[in-house]
Design a protein around this motif. Structure first.
Motif, PDB file in Angstrom:
ATOM      1  N   PRO A  20       0.805  -1.219   0.000  1.00 47.46           N
ATOM      2  CA  PRO A  20       0.000   0.000   0.000  1.00 47.46           C
ATOM      3  C   PRO A  20       0.846   1.282   0.000  1.00 47.46           C
ATOM      4  O   PRO A  20       0.442   2.296  -0.558  1.00 47.46           O
ATOM      5  N   THR A  21       2.031   1.220   0.573  1.00 47.05           N
ATOM      6  CA  THR A  21       2.901   2.403   0.638  1.00 47.05           C
ATOM      7  C   THR A  21       3.612   2.662  -0.679  1.00 47.05           C
ATOM      8  O   THR A  21       3.826   3.812  -1.060  1.00 47.05           O
ATOM      9  N   HIS A  22       3.991   1.605  -1.392  1.00 50.92           N
ATOM     10  CA  HIS A  22       4.789   1.752  -2.616  1.00 50.92           C
ATOM     11  C   HIS A  22       4.075   1.183  -3.842  1.00 50.92           C
ATOM     12  O   HIS A  22       4.715   0.621  -4.727  1.00 50.92           O
ATOM     13  N   SER A  23       2.785   1.333  -3.920  1.00 49.38           N
ATOM     14  CA  SER A  23       1.999   0.729  -5.013  1.00 49.38           C
ATOM     15  C   SER A  23       2.336   1.310  -6.384  1.00 49.38           C
ATOM     16  O   SER A  23       2.123   0.654  -7.396  1.00 49.38           O
ATOM     17  N   ASP A  24       2.892   2.516  -6.427  1.00 47.68           N
ATOM     18  CA  ASP A  24       3.194   3.143  -7.720  1.00 47.68           C
ATOM     19  C   ASP A  24       4.599   2.821  -8.222  1.00 47.68           C
ATOM     20  O   ASP A  24       5.030   3.339  -9.246  1.00 47.68           O
ATOM     21  N   THR A  25       5.322   1.959  -7.525  1.00 50.18           N
ATOM     22  CA  THR A  25       6.685   1.611  -7.929  1.00 50.18           C
ATOM     23  C   THR A  25       6.736   0.169  -8.460  1.00 50.18           C
ATOM     24  O   THR A  25       5.905  -0.659  -8.088  1.00 50.18           O
ATOM     25  N   PRO A  26       7.700  -0.134  -9.335  1.00 51.27           N
ATOM     26  CA  PRO A  26       7.842  -1.520  -9.797  1.00 51.27           C
ATOM     27  C   PRO A  26       8.347  -2.406  -8.649  1.00 51.27           C
ATOM     28  O   PRO A  26       8.957  -1.915  -7.705  1.00 51.27           O
ATOM     29  N   ARG A  27       8.088  -3.685  -8.712  1.00 53.19           N
ATOM     30  CA  ARG A  27       8.521  -4.647  -7.697  1.00 53.19           C
ATOM     31  C   ARG A  27       8.000  -4.287  -6.305  1.00 53.19           C
ATOM     32  O   ARG A  27       8.718  -4.353  -5.320  1.00 53.19           O
ATOM     33  N   SER A  28       6.753  -3.890  -6.242  1.00 55.81           N
ATOM     34  CA  SER A  28       6.197  -3.485  -4.944  1.00 55.81           C
ATOM     35  C   SER A  28       5.368  -4.589  -4.293  1.00 55.81           C
ATOM     36  O   SER A  28       4.541  -4.320  -3.438  1.00 55.81           O
ATOM     37  N   GLU A  29       5.574  -5.838  -4.692  1.00 55.48           N
ATOM     38  CA  GLU A  29       4.821  -6.918  -4.066  1.00 55.48           C
ATOM     39  C   GLU A  29       5.420  -7.251  -2.702  1.00 55.48           C
ATOM     40  O   GLU A  29       6.638  -7.186  -2.496  1.00 55.48           O
ATOM     41  N   CYS A  30       4.554  -7.583  -1.790  1.00 55.08           N
ATOM     42  CA  CYS A  30       4.958  -7.879  -0.407  1.00 55.08           C
ATOM     43  C   CYS A  30       5.429  -9.326  -0.310  1.00 55.08           C
ATOM     44  O   CYS A  30       4.620 -10.246  -0.200  1.00 55.08           O
ATOM     45  N   ASN A  31       6.748  -9.506  -0.358  1.00 55.31           N
ATOM     46  CA  ASN A  31       7.304 -10.851  -0.273  1.00 55.31           C
ATOM     47  C   ASN A  31       8.419 -10.949   0.766  1.00 55.31           C
ATOM     48  O   ASN A  31       9.251 -11.842   0.711  1.00 55.31           O
ATOM     49  N   MET A  32       8.419 -10.038   1.720  1.00 53.66           N
ATOM     50  CA  MET A  32       9.411 -10.029   2.797  1.00 53.66           C
ATOM     51  C   MET A  32       8.675 -10.144   4.131  1.00 53.66           C
ATOM     52  O   MET A  32       7.532  -9.707   4.263  1.00 53.66           O
ATOM     53  N   PHE A  33       9.382 -10.716   5.118  1.00 55.51           N
ATOM     54  CA  PHE A  33       8.815 -10.804   6.461  1.00 55.51           C
ATOM     55  C   PHE A  33       9.923 -10.535   7.463  1.00 55.51           C
ATOM     56  O   PHE A  33      11.001 -11.130   7.387  1.00 55.51           O
ATOM     57  N   CYS A  34       9.650  -9.655   8.429  1.00 53.88           N
ATOM     58  CA  CYS A  34      10.636  -9.277   9.435  1.00 53.88           C
ATOM     59  C   CYS A  34      10.406 -10.100  10.702  1.00 53.88           C
ATOM     60  O   CYS A  34       9.330 -10.052  11.293  1.00 53.88           O
ATOM     61  N   LEU A  35      11.409 -10.861  11.093  1.00 50.72           N
ATOM     62  CA  LEU A  35      11.307 -11.696  12.287  1.00 50.72           C
ATOM     63  C   LEU A  35      11.360 -10.858  13.558  1.00 50.72           C
ATOM     64  O   LEU A  35      10.843 -11.271  14.595  1.00 50.72           O
ATOM     65  N   ASP A  36      11.980  -9.680  13.490  1.00 50.54           N
ATOM     66  CA  ASP A  36      12.074  -8.804  14.660  1.00 50.54           C
ATOM     67  C   ASP A  36      10.760  -8.062  14.917  1.00 50.54           C
ATOM     68  O   ASP A  36      10.306  -7.971  16.055  1.00 50.54           O
ATOM     69  N   CYS A  37      10.158  -7.537  13.868  1.00 48.01           N
ATOM     70  CA  CYS A  37       8.919  -6.764  14.019  1.00 48.01           C
ATOM     71  C   CYS A  37       7.687  -7.663  14.175  1.00 48.01           C
ATOM     72  O   CYS A  37       6.722  -7.284  14.825  1.00 48.01           O
ATOM     73  N   GLN A  58      12.966 -13.689   2.836  1.00 47.36           N
ATOM     74  CA  GLN A  58      12.209 -13.451   1.610  1.00 47.36           C
ATOM     75  C   GLN A  58      11.382 -14.691   1.292  1.00 47.36           C
ATOM     76  O   GLN A  58      11.879 -15.815   1.338  1.00 47.36           O
ATOM     77  N   ILE A  59      10.127 -14.483   0.964  1.00 51.76           N
ATOM     78  CA  ILE A  59       9.218 -15.556   0.584  1.00 51.76           C
ATOM     79  C   ILE A  59       9.166 -15.611  -0.934  1.00 51.76           C
ATOM     80  O   ILE A  59       9.138 -14.585  -1.600  1.00 51.76           O
ATOM     81  N   ARG A  60       9.159 -16.813  -1.458  1.00 53.54           N
ATOM     82  CA  ARG A  60       9.095 -17.004  -2.903  1.00 53.54           C
ATOM     83  C   ARG A  60       7.854 -17.804  -3.238  1.00 53.54           C
ATOM     84  O   ARG A  60       7.185 -18.323  -2.352  1.00 53.54           O
ATOM     85  N   ARG A  61       7.560 -17.941  -4.525  1.00 55.90           N
ATOM     86  CA  ARG A  61       6.378 -18.666  -4.974  1.00 55.90           C
ATOM     87  C   ARG A  61       6.784 -19.876  -5.779  1.00 55.90           C
ATOM     88  O   ARG A  61       7.693 -19.818  -6.592  1.00 55.90           O
ATOM     89  N   SER A  62       6.070 -20.972  -5.566  1.00 55.36           N
ATOM     90  CA  SER A  62       6.232 -22.166  -6.376  1.00 55.36           C
ATOM     91  C   SER A  62       4.857 -22.792  -6.546  1.00 55.36           C
ATOM     92  O   SER A  62       4.215 -23.147  -5.553  1.00 55.36           O
ATOM     93  N   SER A  63       4.400 -22.881  -7.784  1.00 58.26           N
ATOM     94  CA  SER A  63       3.075 -23.453  -8.078  1.00 58.26           C
ATOM     95  C   SER A  63       1.984 -22.807  -7.226  1.00 58.26           C
ATOM     96  O   SER A  63       1.158 -23.487  -6.631  1.00 58.26           O
ATOM     97  N   TYR A  64       2.013 -21.495  -7.135  1.00 55.95           N
ATOM     98  CA  TYR A  64       1.028 -20.703  -6.404  1.00 55.95           C
ATOM     99  C   TYR A  64       1.048 -20.936  -4.891  1.00 55.95           C
ATOM    100  O   TYR A  64       0.093 -20.628  -4.192  1.00 55.95           O
TER     101      TYR A  64
END
Length: 195
Positions: A20-37, A58-64
């Motif tokens: 939602p913060t960076h929707s106007d930029t390329p590669r703005s999909e949420c695929n990171m997760f912070c273990l501290d936060c 970093q989370i990746r996708r395989s067969s959806y």
């Protein structure tokens, strides 16, 4: 495996949505997760601005389905017993259970996930991190139940160890073993074949 506080949040997070913060930029999909936060998924731009010195995977996708590289997750979590796969030359494991469309037919399946029953390729116990977490919870509940039962037995009179001792004492001794005092000597010979 003691489940770290961030694991359930990781497993329930929604990945690959638009940030939602960076929707106007390329590669703005949420695929990171912070273990501290221990919050929601975020994009690569959020990482550089808000999570620079944090433990991030970093989370990746395989067969959806969401996967994580073994090299990243094994640094922070015990993943023993979870089925791994090689995808794009990297060893990964699935975050959550994947529905199995059909039970395999015609083949004998020797290894199944202890939680969802999915067939496994190797002698692993779980198909995903989610199933392992569920297995740990069930095992913890079973251990807790055993402890409660032992406490009840102690309150009712005598310790658990004492009752075990009584059972052992009441069991009749096993009969003595007889050894064969007449052993054969030499090599047995067969009768020659007749002509």
């Amino acid at each position: 495996m003691l489940a770290p506080p961030w694991l359930e949040s990781l497993l329930s997070a929604s990945f690959f949505t638009v940030c939602p913060t960076h929707s106007d930029t390329p590669r703005s999909e949420c695929n990171m997760f912070c273990l501290d936060c221990n919050k929601d998924a975020f994009c690569i731009y959020c990482r550089s601005s808000r999570h620079q010195d944090h433990s991030v995977i970093q989370i990746r996708r395989s067969s959806y389905h969401d996967v994580v590289r073994v090299s990243e997750i094994q640094k922070v979590l015990d993943i023993s017993g979870v089925q791994t796969y090689v995808i794009n030359s990297a060893r990964v494991l699935f975050l959550n259970e994947r529905p199995q469309l059909k039970a395999p037919t015609g083949k004998a399946v020797s290894h199944l996930c202890k939680i969802c029953g999915r067939s496994l390729l190797d002698p692993y116990r779980f198909c995903s991190l989610g199933c392992k977490l569920e297995g740990v919870k069930r095992n913890g509940d079973a251990i807790k139940k055993e402890e409660e039962e032992e406490e009840e037995e102690e309150e009712e009179g005598g310790s658990y160890e004492g009752s075990q001792r009584e059972i052992v004492q009441d069991t009749p001794p096993s009969p003595p073993r007889h050894t064969n005092s007449r052993r054969r000597k030499g090599i047995p010979q067969r009768a020659p074949l007749g002509s």
